[in-house]
Design an enzyme around this catalytic site. Sequence first.
Site, PDB file in Angstrom:
ATOM      1  N   TRP A 167     -61.729 -52.344  57.256  1.00 45.86           N
ATOM      2  CA  TRP A 167     -62.731 -53.410  57.326  1.00 45.86           C
ATOM      3  C   TRP A 167     -63.100 -53.591  58.798  1.00 45.86           C
ATOM      4  CZ3 TRP A 167     -62.325 -58.219  59.888  1.00 45.86           C
ATOM      5  CH2 TRP A 167     -63.498 -58.977  59.809  1.00 45.86           C
ATOM      6  N   GLU A 177     -64.081 -51.540  53.038  1.00 48.22           N
ATOM      7  CA  GLU A 177     -64.255 -52.897  52.515  1.00 48.22           C
ATOM      8  C   GLU A 177     -65.572 -53.514  52.973  1.00 48.22           C
ATOM      9  OE1 GLU A 177     -61.179 -55.617  53.746  1.00 48.22           O
ATOM     10  OE2 GLU A 177     -61.954 -57.254  52.506  1.00 48.22           O
ATOM     11  N   LYS A 218     -68.737 -56.323  53.226  1.00 46.33           N
ATOM     12  CA  LYS A 218     -68.806 -57.774  53.385  1.00 46.33           C
ATOM     13  C   LYS A 218     -70.267 -58.192  53.524  1.00 46.33           C
ATOM     14  CE  LYS A 218     -66.657 -61.427  56.164  1.00 46.33           C
ATOM     15  NZ  LYS A 218     -65.486 -61.802  56.930  1.00 46.33           N
ATOM     16  N   ASP A 236     -63.461 -57.440  47.914  1.00 49.64           N
ATOM     17  CA  ASP A 236     -62.828 -58.696  48.338  1.00 49.64           C
ATOM     18  C   ASP A 236     -63.567 -59.840  47.647  1.00 49.64           C
ATOM     19  OD1 ASP A 236     -62.522 -61.180  49.874  1.00 49.64           O
ATOM     20  OD2 ASP A 236     -61.386 -59.971  51.309  1.00 49.64           O
ATOM     21  N   HIS A 283     -66.315 -61.817  49.556  1.00 51.81           N
ATOM     22  CA  HIS A 283     -67.303 -61.101  50.362  1.00 51.81           C
ATOM     23  C   HIS A 283     -68.677 -60.949  49.733  1.00 51.81           C
ATOM     24  CE1 HIS A 283     -64.328 -59.049  53.318  1.00 51.81           C
ATOM     25  NE2 HIS A 283     -64.151 -60.346  53.210  1.00 51.81           N
ATOM     26  N   HIS A 323     -59.106 -57.095  47.240  1.00 46.56           N
ATOM     27  CA  HIS A 323     -58.572 -58.168  48.074  1.00 46.56           C
ATOM     28  C   HIS A 323     -58.806 -59.442  47.293  1.00 46.56           C
ATOM     29  CE1 HIS A 323     -58.282 -56.511  52.438  1.00 46.56           C
ATOM     30  NE2 HIS A 323     -57.440 -55.957  51.598  1.00 46.56           N
ATOM     31  N   ASP A 369     -66.521 -67.635  52.771  1.00 49.12           N
ATOM     32  CA  ASP A 369     -65.391 -66.693  52.712  1.00 49.12           C
ATOM     33  C   ASP A 369     -64.194 -67.291  53.445  1.00 49.12           C
ATOM     34  OD1 ASP A 369     -63.863 -64.374  52.481  1.00 49.12           O
ATOM     35  OD2 ASP A 369     -64.750 -63.470  54.263  1.00 49.12           O
ATOM     36  N   ASP A 399     -61.028 -67.773  52.530  1.00 44.56           N
ATOM     37  CA  ASP A 399     -59.693 -67.219  52.326  1.00 44.56           C
ATOM     38  C   ASP A 399     -58.634 -68.271  52.028  1.00 44.56           C
ATOM     39  OD1 ASP A 399     -59.952 -64.242  52.705  1.00 44.56           O
ATOM     40  OD2 ASP A 399     -60.874 -64.904  54.559  1.00 44.56           O
ATOM     41  N   ASP A 421     -55.509 -61.330  49.836  1.00 44.01           N
ATOM     42  CA  ASP A 421     -56.066 -61.537  51.179  1.00 44.01           C
ATOM     43  C   ASP A 421     -56.481 -62.989  51.354  1.00 44.01           C
ATOM     44  OD1 ASP A 421     -57.244 -61.433  53.628  1.00 44.01           O
ATOM     45  OD2 ASP A 421     -58.963 -60.209  53.032  1.00 44.01           O
TER      46      ASP A 421
END
Length: 464
Positions: free
Chosen positions: A230, A271, A273, A304, A307, A331, A339, A341, A371
């Site tokens: 990423w 990855e 995004k 992810d 993302h 993820h 985003d 997390d 993640d």
Amino acid sequence: QIIAGDLGAQSKPPAKPSVAPPFGARYYPAQLTVRQQLEPLSMSTAKQIEQAYRLAKERFAALGVDTDNALKQLGSIPVSIHCWQGDDVGGFENAGQELGGGLAVTGNYPGKARTPDELRADFEQALAVLPGSHRFNLHACYAEMTGRKVDRDELGVDQFKNWIAWAKAIKIGLDFNPTYFAHPNAVGGVTLTSADKATRQFWIEHGIRSREVGAAIGKALGNTCLNNFWIPDGMKDTPADRRGPRERLVEALYAVFKKKIDRKLNVDSVEPKLFGIGAESYTPGSHEFYLGYAVSRQILLTLDAGHYHPTEGIADKISAVLCFLPEIALHVSRGVRWDSDHVVTLTDELQAIAQEIIWGGHASRVRIGLDYFDASINRVAAWVIGARNMRKALLLALVAPIAKLRQFEAEGDYTSRLALMEDAKLLPAGAVWDYFCARQGVPVGEAWLADIKNYERTVLAKRI
Ligand code: RNT
Ligand code: ZN
């Protein structure tokens, strides 16, 4: 009669098998003493768990679901847990560099791991209360410098030999990520797309080194390392040139992935995004970009959960991209408004992801990874909460009456499909989960928290 080592096994972990367990299999390392400190289940609690399970099993069987079989599968699906929840994506290079790359960790809960040894100990504590098999997902910035400081373009297996020895000792697999942030050459969030040749070359070299480390990990541990790429590259405001950075990225990736590496040792993933903080307007490594790249090179794509557009889930993408790729990585994360997390919770979105993996028969082609990073709560608990939720979601998918649902669908009886889908949500999966935890020798229900609190009192609180 409940047999010790079966239910009520919390105080007596099953003996380590004499043959090496399959990759990602549960382990009971000698140095892991926490398990021995757990209160054994009382006879009456163990009995209740068993009785509740027996009733649940019958209820599920009436709908054509074999819960014993579901539990067998549940225990064997590996979930890769990210190192970076343990120390707020800090790493151990001590470069004094701010995180950057659009990543933001908020909170200052005490007790963060400050050294690789502390991080390893914390993770072992998390593992001690987690049922099922797990892997550990390392980032390149968790390199351990022995004497001389080695920059990212010179990293080698030496800087990860302690991680490998540890993983070997506790019998878990390792995954890896090159780190394209928190570095003086990544200031402004431009790495592999940089128009500056030297900067680009530095990061190409880092990618090459990371793959070498991945291959060495795979070889040393005897199981495949997932290497996830990423990069934070992007632009805050509307770019005048969207083409240039993307073309440079294609070329740079070509250089990074040029060397063939045995896929048994290391597999590569990219990855995508949509945006990051400070890169709101343009991300060269977007979904279309990396989907095209992954398909053309037959490498993996990492989906992810945070993302995409806020209303866009990754569950529906799984069966779509698996039409064209041998394997993918996930993820699993939780975005709150952006985003962000957050720690993974048992949301509809998480359940949809697990359903797609299980119902689609894709478990062997989806590398599940977590993640997220939250520094506002106990970090070891954050690991545990997210990882347990991932496995709870897998359980729910495994015990869903999918054969019946499919039958209704095939018959065009969408009324019955919807009716059963909704009623199935309250089937006694909780009793199956409790039984699973007891069988796996980990605390049942919320009892795990007492262990983590104890660890906080005796270990984390002393880190000042
Ligand atoms: C960032 C990506 C990436 C990171 C880790 C630390 O938006 O999700 O996977 O979270 O590499
Ligand atoms: Zn991610």
